[in-house]
Motif scaffolding. Structure first.
Motif, PDB file in Angstrom:
ATOM      1  N   ASN A   1     -11.890  19.485  34.162  1.00 17.52           N
ATOM      2  CA  ASN A   1     -10.783  19.775  35.085  1.00 17.52           C
ATOM      3  C   ASN A   1     -10.497  18.595  36.004  1.00 17.52           C
ATOM      4  O   ASN A   1      -9.330  18.289  36.291  1.00 17.52           O
ATOM      5  CB  ASN A   1     -11.120  21.021  35.922  1.00 17.52           C
TER       6      ASN A   1
ATOM      7  N   LYS B   1      -6.926  16.534  36.282  1.00 21.54           N
ATOM      8  CA  LYS B   1      -6.205  16.350  37.546  1.00 21.54           C
ATOM      9  C   LYS B   1      -5.895  14.888  37.819  1.00 21.54           C
ATOM     10  O   LYS B   1      -4.848  14.555  38.373  1.00 21.54           O
ATOM     11  CB  LYS B   1      -7.034  16.929  38.698  1.00 21.54           C
TER      12      LYS B   1
ATOM     13  N   GLY C   1      -8.531  19.599  29.031  1.00 19.86           N
ATOM     14  CA  GLY C   1      -8.786  21.022  29.226  1.00 19.86           C
ATOM     15  C   GLY C   1      -9.977  21.520  28.446  1.00 19.86           C
ATOM     16  O   GLY C   1     -11.047  20.898  28.442  1.00 19.86           O
TER      17      GLY C   1
END
Length: 434
Positions: A343, A347, A358
């Protein structure tokens, strides 16, 4: 490391830190020689010599022999280590502590440090009371009154809190890693005792000034095998401690205003042994639990159950090996979260070539983590079992220093050397900029 210390000694600021650290360690060693009043140390030493296979033997090793001599620093740094482990596990399990650790910033770290200190005092009180009850049950006390018991328990607790304070002083004003350095000093202090036992064993074997105080017999080739094996073990530990698996990460280009950011390539370092020595400590505590229970039962050390779980037996080694593998995986999952890493990469616009951001990235990192953890756990298990096998071959059931101790000593030496090199590098850059 010797070259690093020599170069650091030439810098006045680092020289003061080294001398301060040596001064603190001298205080620690002096405290290890001051006995707690009211305890028969001769009877206690005999008891520990007969029950070295229990968890009490592990605590005695970690304290540098102070635990078996009932000194004011008998509990050593163990209450603080146990407190740190408990708070670390609770940080993962309890959301309030997790938020305090992640989002609390510097104030959050200070609050967690304060909680750890209070927990250390509480654990010190519990362990000190347990130590007192052990001495009372085996009639090792000169005075069995309640006031004498309070003095003994408070002395043990205060000694543990003072050792924790000494470690914090080394971290703040010394060369850093204060708790680790105190643990290092306690373990290394047993090395002369091991050399003495080895020497007496050789003398007893060949009748050269035989020692009546040491009832072991070691052949000369056994001593050579032991020394060469320990040197090879140190080299192997250094190699694995510096080994890591690097996962390549590519960052996408993105335009902010008139400037282009990203596009560079980096990597995620995953250490082969990211769980450190914790799996061995947990496994050794549980594997030695049957022997510990037998030691508290009258005539329990002569029972068949005790002999089955003896620390030099096959059953103990197999159980010890399996527990290290299990705790290796358990501690690795706490230390490294593949989903969180995936994650964060997503980002920041990063991705692993060949895998979509992911869930696919998290699954790939999880597979790599499982493979590395298997190798790291096998490495820890081999390091822990080898001294037991070598001791059975040579004829010394207790080598005085086991796989846990060797890993701690080598790891702390490497960390301290890197910390000193970092401080020297920082001072060189500072002088250059000025």
């Amino acid at each position: 490391m010797i070259e690093t210390i020599r170069n650091a000694w030439k810098i006045p600021d680092l020289r003061k830190k080294i001398l301060f650290t040596v001064f603190i360690l001298l205080i620690f060693r002096l405290g290890n020689a001051v006995p707690v009043p009211g305890i028969d140390t001769d009877m206690l030493s005999s008891y520990f010599a007969a029950n070295s296979a229990t968890i009490l033997g592990l605590m005695n090793t970690m304290s540098g022999g102070a635990f078996g001599s009932a000194t004011i620093f008998a509990l050593g740094i163990q209450p603080y280590i146990n407190s740190s482990i408990i708070i670390q596990l609770l940080t993962v399990a309890l959301p309030p502590l997790e938020r305090l650790a992640k989002d609390g910033g510097e104030d959050g770290k200070k609050k967690i440090a304060a909680i750890t200190r209070y927990t250390t005092v509480a654990i010190g009180l519990i362990q000190g009371f347990g130590y007192y009850m052990l001495c009372r049950n085996y009639e090792m006390l000169a005075d069995t009154s309640i006031w004498a018991g309070i003095v003994i328990v408070i002395t043990f607790t205060a000694g543990s809190a003072f050792v924790m304070w000494l470690g914090e002083q080394i971290t703040e004003f010394g060369i850093g890693n204060g708790i680790s350095i105190i643990l290092f000093a306690g373990i290394v202090s047993r090395a002369p005792n091991m050399v003495y036992y080895l020497y007496c064993g050789i003398c007893n074997r060949y009748g050269i000034g035989a020692s009546n105080s040491v009832d072991i017999s070691v052949p000369w080739w056994g001593a050579v095998l032991l020394l060469v094996g320990m040197l090879a073990l140190v080299v192997f530990i250094v190699f694995i401690s510096n080994a890591e698996r690097r996962i390549r990460v590519q960052y996408a280009k993105r335009q902010v205003g008139r400037k282009m950011y990203g596009g560079q390539s980096s990597h995620i370092p995953m250490k082969v042994n990211m769980s450190g020595v914790m799996p061995i400590i947990f496994a050794q505590s549980i594997a030695s639990l049957p022997a510990t229970i037998c030691a508290f039962i009258p005539n329990g050390t002569s029972s068949t159950f005790y002999k089955i779980f003896d620390t030099s037996g096959v059953v103990y080694c197999i159980l010890y090996f399996l527990l290290i593998l299990g705790f290796g995986y358990f501690y690795a999952t706490i230390q490294f979260n593949p989903v969180e890493v995936a994650n964060n990469l997503k980002k920041n616009g990063g991705f692993i070539p060949g895998y979509r951001p992911g869930r696919p990235t998290a699954e790939f990192i999880g597979k790599v983590l499982n493979r590395i953890t298997l190798f790291g756990s096998l490495y820890l298990a081999v390091i822990a079992i080898l001294p037991i096998i070598t001791g059975n071959i040579v004829g010394m059931r207790s080598l005085g220093i086991g796989g846990t101790s060797i890993i701690i000593v080598v790891s702390v030496a490497l960390e301290t050397s890197k910390a000193m090199e970092a401080q020297m590098l920082m001072r060189n850059y500072k002088g250059f900029l000025e």
